[in-house]
Design a protein around this motif. Sequence first.
Motif, PDB file in Angstrom:
ATOM      1  N   LEU A   1      -2.371   7.496   9.377  1.00 22.34           N
ATOM      2  CA  LEU A   1      -1.082   7.931   9.920  1.00 22.34           C
ATOM      3  C   LEU A   1       0.073   7.034   9.490  1.00 22.34           C
ATOM      4  CD1 LEU A   1      -2.178   8.853  13.573  1.00 22.34           C
ATOM      5  CD2 LEU A   1      -1.995  10.347  11.574  1.00 22.34           C
ATOM      6  N   GLY A   2      -0.212   6.021   8.712  1.00 16.31           N
ATOM      7  CA  GLY A   2       0.817   5.054   8.349  1.00 16.31           C
ATOM      8  C   GLY A   2       1.787   5.581   7.310  1.00 16.31           C
ATOM      9  N   PHE A   3       3.070   5.208   7.461  1.00 17.92           N
ATOM     10  CA  PHE A   3       4.110   5.593   6.505  1.00 17.92           C
ATOM     11  C   PHE A   3       5.208   4.543   6.541  1.00 17.92           C
ATOM     12  CE2 PHE A   3       8.075   7.967   5.455  1.00 17.92           C
ATOM     13  CZ  PHE A   3       7.740   8.325   4.155  1.00 17.92           C
ATOM     14  N   ASP A   4       5.532   3.994   5.380  1.00 16.35           N
ATOM     15  CA  ASP A   4       6.603   3.000   5.242  1.00 16.35           C
ATOM     16  C   ASP A   4       7.683   3.554   4.320  1.00 16.35           C
ATOM     17  OD1 ASP A   4       5.402   1.155   6.832  1.00 16.35           O
ATOM     18  OD2 ASP A   4       5.079  -0.351   5.274  1.00 16.35           O
TER      19      ASP A   4
ATOM     20  N   PHE B   1      -9.792   6.692   3.665  1.00 10.28           N
ATOM     21  CA  PHE B   1     -10.647   5.817   2.861  1.00 10.28           C
ATOM     22  C   PHE B   1      -9.923   4.574   2.356  1.00 10.28           C
ATOM     23  CE2 PHE B   1     -11.897  10.307   1.995  1.00 10.28           C
ATOM     24  CZ  PHE B   1     -13.045  10.322   2.792  1.00 10.28           C
ATOM     25  N   GLY B   2      -8.925   4.109   3.100  1.00  8.52           N
ATOM     26  CA  GLY B   2      -8.223   2.887   2.733  1.00  8.52           C
ATOM     27  C   GLY B   2      -7.318   3.027   1.525  1.00  8.52           C
ATOM     28  N   ILE B   3      -6.885   4.238   1.224  1.00  6.06           N
ATOM     29  CA  ILE B   3      -6.026   4.491   0.067  1.00  6.06           C
ATOM     30  C   ILE B   3      -4.571   4.654   0.513  1.00  6.06           C
ATOM     31  CG2 ILE B   3      -5.497   6.125  -1.791  1.00  6.06           C
ATOM     32  CD1 ILE B   3      -8.483   6.745  -1.934  1.00  6.06           C
ATOM     33  N   ASP B   4      -3.664   4.013  -0.201  1.00  7.79           N
ATOM     34  CA  ASP B   4      -2.223   4.202  -0.022  1.00  7.79           C
ATOM     35  C   ASP B   4      -1.634   4.693  -1.341  1.00  7.79           C
ATOM     36  OD1 ASP B   4      -2.553   3.106   2.479  1.00  7.79           O
ATOM     37  OD2 ASP B   4      -1.507   1.228   2.015  1.00  7.79           O
ATOM     38  N   VAL B   5      -0.606   5.529  -1.247  1.00  6.87           N
ATOM     39  CA  VAL B   5       0.152   5.932  -2.432  1.00  6.87           C
ATOM     40  C   VAL B   5       1.611   5.552  -2.210  1.00  6.87           C
ATOM     41  CG1 VAL B   5      -1.402   7.786  -3.115  1.00  6.87           C
ATOM     42  CG2 VAL B   5       0.474   8.278  -1.531  1.00  6.87           C
ATOM     43  N   GLY B   6       2.333   5.287  -3.285  1.00  2.00           N
ATOM     44  CA  GLY B   6       3.723   4.866  -3.156  1.00  2.00           C
ATOM     45  C   GLY B   6       4.588   5.370  -4.282  1.00  2.00           C
TER      46      GLY B   6
ATOM     47  N   ALA C   1       5.296   4.813  -9.557  1.00  2.00           N
ATOM     48  CA  ALA C   1       4.324   5.263  -8.565  1.00  2.00           C
ATOM     49  C   ALA C   1       3.135   4.311  -8.549  1.00  2.00           C
ATOM     50  CB  ALA C   1       3.869   6.688  -8.871  1.00  2.00           C
ATOM     51  N   GLU C   2       2.436   4.287  -7.436  1.00  2.00           N
ATOM     52  CA  GLU C   2       1.255   3.443  -7.298  1.00  2.00           C
ATOM     53  C   GLU C   2       0.169   4.153  -6.505  1.00  2.00           C
ATOM     54  OE1 GLU C   2       0.834   0.310  -4.509  1.00  2.00           O
ATOM     55  OE2 GLU C   2       2.531   0.933  -3.280  1.00  2.00           O
ATOM     56  N   VAL C   3      -1.065   3.747  -6.754  1.00  2.00           N
ATOM     57  CA  VAL C   3      -2.206   4.097  -5.911  1.00  2.00           C
ATOM     58  C   VAL C   3      -2.935   2.788  -5.608  1.00  2.00           C
ATOM     59  CG1 VAL C   3      -4.366   5.351  -5.701  1.00  2.00           C
ATOM     60  CG2 VAL C   3      -2.454   6.388  -6.935  1.00  2.00           C
ATOM     61  N   LYS C   4      -3.101   2.507  -4.331  1.00  2.00           N
ATOM     62  CA  LYS C   4      -3.772   1.272  -3.917  1.00  2.00           C
ATOM     63  C   LYS C   4      -5.012   1.622  -3.095  1.00  2.00           C
ATOM     64  CE  LYS C   4      -2.402  -1.163  -0.372  1.00  2.00           C
ATOM     65  NZ  LYS C   4      -1.568  -1.990   0.544  1.00  2.00           N
ATOM     66  N   TRP C   5      -6.115   0.938  -3.376  1.00  2.00           N
ATOM     67  CA  TRP C   5      -7.353   1.144  -2.626  1.00  2.00           C
ATOM     68  C   TRP C   5      -7.785  -0.176  -2.018  1.00  2.00           C
ATOM     69  CZ3 TRP C   5     -12.789   0.587  -4.884  1.00  2.00           C
ATOM     70  CH2 TRP C   5     -13.745   0.854  -3.906  1.00  2.00           C
ATOM     71  N   ALA C   6      -7.867  -0.220  -0.694  1.00  2.00           N
ATOM     72  CA  ALA C   6      -8.309  -1.421   0.010  1.00  2.00           C
ATOM     73  C   ALA C   6      -9.836  -1.466  -0.004  1.00  2.00           C
ATOM     74  CB  ALA C   6      -7.780  -1.430   1.435  1.00  2.00           C
ATOM     75  N   ILE C   7     -10.373  -2.311  -0.874  1.00  2.00           N
ATOM     76  CA  ILE C   7     -11.831  -2.471  -0.937  1.00  2.00           C
ATOM     77  C   ILE C   7     -12.345  -3.014   0.386  1.00  2.00           C
ATOM     78  CG2 ILE C   7     -13.714  -3.566  -2.212  1.00  2.00           C
ATOM     79  CD1 ILE C   7     -11.707  -4.013  -4.501  1.00  2.00           C
TER      80      ILE C   7
ATOM     81  N   ALA D   1       8.856   4.036  -0.900  1.00  2.00           N
ATOM     82  CA  ALA D   1       8.107   4.692   0.170  1.00  2.00           C
ATOM     83  C   ALA D   1       6.614   4.586  -0.112  1.00  2.00           C
ATOM     84  CB  ALA D   1       8.509   6.160   0.294  1.00  2.00           C
ATOM     85  N   GLN D   2       5.824   4.399   0.952  1.00  2.00           N
ATOM     86  CA  GLN D   2       4.371   4.351   0.843  1.00  2.00           C
ATOM     87  C   GLN D   2       3.751   5.162   1.980  1.00  2.00           C
ATOM     88  OE1 GLN D   2       4.471  -0.043   0.792  1.00  2.00           O
ATOM     89  NE2 GLN D   2       3.029   0.072  -0.920  1.00  2.00           N
TER      90      GLN D   2
END
Length: 261
Positions: A79-82, A123-128, A144-150, A117-118
């Motif tokens: 539900l997170g959004f920055d 599954f611990g994935i964020d896009v920005g 743009a970015e794709v981040k995966w929290a291992i 914006a992110q």
Amino acid sequence: MSNNTARSIRFRNPTRHLLIAIAAATVVGMPSHPAYAAKYDISVPDGVLTQANFKDLSEQLGLVLAYHPLAPAEPLGLLGFDIGVEITASDIDENESFWTDVTSDIPSYLTLPKLHAQKGLPFGIDVGLVYSQVPSSNIGMWGAEVKWAILKGTLATPALALRGSYTTLFGVNNLDVSTYGADLSISKGFGPFTPYAGIGQVATNSSSDATAFGGGALQDESISATHGFIGAKLSFLMLSFVAEADFAAIPTYGLRLNLSF
């Protein structure tokens, strides 16, 4: 500055560089600063740049445009959004011929005011996404970015994340510059304060239709650079403040103000 010096990673006192990040990005972000006092379009004319100068220009522009996370490794959650505003300030070698041949009145710190914006995903994935248009200049960029929290992190353990990113320049005639980045970052929250650090690689691809000094076409350049970064996030309810320092051939300092949902 020698080529060897220019290509070394400037990474010394982390605390000092975080303080510089706050001071430099704040000062260069002020409307009265010379960065916004004069128009400094970039243009690559025919017959001016040598191939070596085009490579040096591409390297520094790539590091200016590269994706700067200004965020810890921990994921935002489903539900997170920055969303927020930020400014990055890169300490370019403005007196070198590869800059003076393509522009005039360019400041010592090339600053990019940005919208950033992110969004958290499963599954611990964020896009920005990030967008910038420099006032009084034809320089614009988006990325743009794709981040995966291992590792998502807990009260006792840090978060660890992998990020892939892309940015591209727009608005500058006769010059195309894009970057592809990958980095590994770690962070650990202590109440509202979350320091983080990371290391990554940036690949810059550049091309121009201009002719080179002495004749012939400027050849495309593909450049790879290693960079390290440190930062800290301070959160107050729905607001957060982030400062970051990035160390590469040229250092970049950033500030970010976020609204979090």
